[in-house]
Design a protein around this motif. Structure first.
Motif, PDB file in Angstrom:
ATOM      1  N   GLY A 138      50.058 -28.188  88.245  1.00 13.18           N
ATOM      2  CA  GLY A 138      50.000 -27.754  89.638  1.00 13.18           C
ATOM      3  C   GLY A 138      50.611 -28.838  90.520  1.00 13.18           C
ATOM      4  O   GLY A 138      50.913 -29.933  90.050  1.00 13.18           O
ATOM      5  N   PRO A 139      50.799 -28.556  91.829  1.00 11.76           N
ATOM      6  CA  PRO A 139      51.341 -29.593  92.717  1.00 11.76           C
ATOM      7  C   PRO A 139      50.319 -30.718  92.879  1.00 11.76           C
ATOM      8  O   PRO A 139      49.122 -30.479  92.693  1.00 11.76           O
ATOM      9  CB  PRO A 139      51.536 -28.838  94.035  1.00 11.76           C
ATOM     10  CG  PRO A 139      50.596 -27.679  93.958  1.00 11.76           C
ATOM     11  CD  PRO A 139      50.466 -27.315  92.522  1.00 11.76           C
ATOM     12  N   GLN A 143      46.135 -26.697  93.444  1.00 11.99           N
ATOM     13  CA  GLN A 143      45.525 -25.865  92.402  1.00 11.99           C
ATOM     14  C   GLN A 143      46.404 -25.762  91.166  1.00 11.99           C
ATOM     15  O   GLN A 143      47.642 -25.754  91.261  1.00 11.99           O
ATOM     16  CB  GLN A 143      45.387 -24.443  92.941  1.00 11.99           C
ATOM     17  CG  GLN A 143      44.179 -24.179  93.782  1.00 11.99           C
ATOM     18  CD  GLN A 143      44.132 -22.696  94.125  1.00 11.99           C
ATOM     19  OE1 GLN A 143      45.123 -22.139  94.575  1.00 11.99           O
ATOM     20  NE2 GLN A 143      42.999 -22.068  93.885  1.00 11.99           N
ATOM     21  N   HIS A 144      45.768 -25.582  90.018  1.00  9.55           N
ATOM     22  CA  HIS A 144      46.492 -25.251  88.793  1.00  9.55           C
ATOM     23  C   HIS A 144      47.246 -23.935  88.988  1.00  9.55           C
ATOM     24  O   HIS A 144      46.862 -23.108  89.821  1.00  9.55           O
ATOM     25  CB  HIS A 144      45.502 -25.029  87.641  1.00  9.55           C
ATOM     26  CG  HIS A 144      45.034 -26.293  86.994  1.00  9.55           C
ATOM     27  ND1 HIS A 144      45.888 -27.165  86.367  1.00  9.55           N
ATOM     28  CD2 HIS A 144      43.796 -26.818  86.848  1.00  9.55           C
ATOM     29  CE1 HIS A 144      45.194 -28.174  85.878  1.00  9.55           C
ATOM     30  NE2 HIS A 144      43.919 -27.992  86.162  1.00  9.55           N
ATOM     31  N   VAL A 145      48.254 -23.713  88.164  1.00  9.27           N
ATOM     32  CA  VAL A 145      49.099 -22.527  88.326  1.00  9.27           C
ATOM     33  C   VAL A 145      48.288 -21.237  88.129  1.00  9.27           C
ATOM     34  O   VAL A 145      48.390 -20.294  88.925  1.00  9.27           O
ATOM     35  CB  VAL A 145      50.320 -22.589  87.374  1.00  9.27           C
ATOM     36  CG1 VAL A 145      51.095 -21.277  87.385  1.00  9.27           C
ATOM     37  CG2 VAL A 145      51.220 -23.751  87.775  1.00  9.27           C
ATOM     38  N   LEU A 146      47.448 -21.176  87.095  1.00  9.46           N
ATOM     39  CA  LEU A 146      46.708 -19.925  86.866  1.00  9.46           C
ATOM     40  C   LEU A 146      45.723 -19.646  88.009  1.00  9.46           C
ATOM     41  O   LEU A 146      45.517 -18.481  88.377  1.00  9.46           O
ATOM     42  CB  LEU A 146      45.968 -19.948  85.520  1.00  9.46           C
ATOM     43  CG  LEU A 146      45.490 -18.557  85.086  1.00  9.46           C
ATOM     44  CD1 LEU A 146      46.672 -17.663  84.706  1.00  9.46           C
ATOM     45  CD2 LEU A 146      44.499 -18.640  83.936  1.00  9.46           C
ATOM     46  N   TYR A 252      55.368 -19.866  91.342  1.00  4.32           N
ATOM     47  CA  TYR A 252      54.246 -20.796  91.416  1.00  4.32           C
ATOM     48  C   TYR A 252      54.632 -22.121  92.064  1.00  4.32           C
ATOM     49  O   TYR A 252      55.808 -22.510  92.065  1.00  4.32           O
ATOM     50  CB  TYR A 252      53.675 -21.043  90.010  1.00  4.32           C
ATOM     51  CG  TYR A 252      54.672 -21.651  89.060  1.00  4.32           C
ATOM     52  CD1 TYR A 252      55.488 -20.862  88.274  1.00  4.32           C
ATOM     53  CD2 TYR A 252      54.809 -23.033  88.971  1.00  4.32           C
ATOM     54  CE1 TYR A 252      56.409 -21.420  87.416  1.00  4.32           C
ATOM     55  CE2 TYR A 252      55.730 -23.607  88.121  1.00  4.32           C
ATOM     56  CZ  TYR A 252      56.528 -22.787  87.349  1.00  4.32           C
ATOM     57  OH  TYR A 252      57.461 -23.352  86.515  1.00  4.32           O
ATOM     58  N   LEU A 253      53.624 -22.819  92.544  1.00  4.96           N
ATOM     59  CA  LEU A 253      53.797 -24.181  93.039  1.00  4.96           C
ATOM     60  C   LEU A 253      53.465 -25.117  91.891  1.00  4.96           C
ATOM     61  O   LEU A 253      52.392 -24.994  91.283  1.00  4.96           O
ATOM     62  CB  LEU A 253      52.814 -24.454  94.181  1.00  4.96           C
ATOM     63  CG  LEU A 253      53.090 -23.733  95.496  1.00  4.96           C
ATOM     64  CD1 LEU A 253      51.854 -23.785  96.387  1.00  4.96           C
ATOM     65  CD2 LEU A 253      54.271 -24.376  96.189  1.00  4.96           C
ATOM     66  N   GLY A 254      54.352 -26.036  91.598  1.00  2.00           N
ATOM     67  CA  GLY A 254      54.081 -26.978  90.517  1.00  2.00           C
ATOM     68  C   GLY A 254      55.275 -27.089  89.600  1.00  2.00           C
ATOM     69  O   GLY A 254      56.406 -26.780  89.973  1.00  2.00           O
TER      70      GLY A 254
END
Ligand code: G1P
Length: 292
Positions: A138-139, A143-146, A252-254
């Motif tokens: 994640g960034p 938050q984590h991607v999921l 997604y962010l990350g």
């Protein structure tokens, strides 16, 4: 709105790109710094609120089951020696409220087939699929991607796929989606194709190994013919789903590391080592000292 309770981890693959390391050991157990790949994916699912982890395994995958089980002798030794910090690390692998199930995929018939093997464990409810080869970060501080995808799912109640742009020359390695804008970082998917040639690709938006799917996808996979590479493809099941309900692609962010390839695996190792609380500072110094 339906809560996502189950995560499916297809882990039956042979890992031929990492031979000889994967001759007897599952590729999902290869460590990036100090954690096996599969543990990063399980932690991501747990952080998204999921508590039931379903592993679709194959031959030679026993180490995965052992990893998420109680290591009685090891824990006993560490306890006797008063090594509490290490004991905490060992115990943190399987939090008490996490349930693990294992189901075998008897033949390597493709990702869609692997996911089908877990159908009876998904309670006819929406579920996540995580491909541990794709290590997702994640960034920073985010938050984590999921978990990002779960937020989208809870808003829309439809399937959500993680996507990222890839260079034109790489589209043939991925599921590729095209669609119409449906909000911030979101597309409503109109087309999805597995591993198209660059000429035939509808876009450069590639599916990363994270999915939240509605159970209707199973019926589609059951009905479809074999797809790319002669395999039963998850991508084709999602394409079938689009005829009946909406599905979304979420940019997604990350960052994603393709740990199914040696280069991606090495990049993940270097970047996660640089950020590691124990070795990060000294490892950065070491990297600076290298004449590359
Ligand atoms: C699988 C999927 C593909 C997806 C990719 C992400 O392919 O079939 O649609 O884009 O994972 O990593 P594989 O890497 O197993 O060939």
């Amino acid at each position: 709105m339906n809560k996502i309770k189950t995560a499916v981890f297809p882990v039956a693959g042979l890992g031929t790109r990492f031979l000889p390391a994967t001759k007897a050991a599952p590729k999902e157990m290869l460590p990036v710094v100090d954690k096996p790949l599969i543990q990063y994916a399980v932690e991501e699912a747990y952080a998204a609120g999921i508590r039931h982890m379903v592993f679709v395994t194959g031959r030679n995958k026993r180490a995965i089951e052992d990893h998420f089980d109680t290591a009685y002798e090891l824990e006993n030794e560490l306890e006797q020696a008063g090594k509490q910090a290490l004991l905490d690390i060992v115990r943190s692998v399987q939090p008490e409220d996490m349930l693990c199930s294992y189901v075998r995929q008897p033949r390597a018939l493709g990702l869609g087939h692997a996911v089908m093997c877990a159908e009876h464990l998904t309670e006819a409810a929406p579920f996540a699929v995580l491909l541990a080869d794709d290590l997702m970060m994640g960034p920073p501080g985010g938050q984590h991607v999921l978990a990002q995808m779960a937020d989208v799912f809870h808003r829309l109640g439809r399937s959500v796929l993680a996507v990222q742009e890839v260079p034109h020359a790489q589209v043939r390695r991925y599921g590729i989606v095209a669609g119409s804008p449906a909000g911030d970082r979101l597309l409503q998917i109109e087309r999805i194709v597995e591993k198209p040639s660059p000429e035939a690709a509808p876009s450069r938006l590639a599916v990363a190994g994270r999915y939240i799917l509605t159970p209707a996808v199973f019926e589609q996979i059951r009905q479809q013919p074999r797809g790319a590479g002669g395999e039963i493809q998850l991508t084709d099941g999602i394409a079938g789903l689009l005829k009946h309900e909406a599905a979304y692609a979420y940019t997604y962010l990350g960052k994603r590391f393709d740990c199914g390839s040696k280069e991606g695996f090495l990049e993940a190792t270097v970047e996660l080592a640089m950020a590691h609380p124990e070795v990060g500072v000294s490892f950065r110094e070491y990297l600076k000292s290298l004449k590359v």
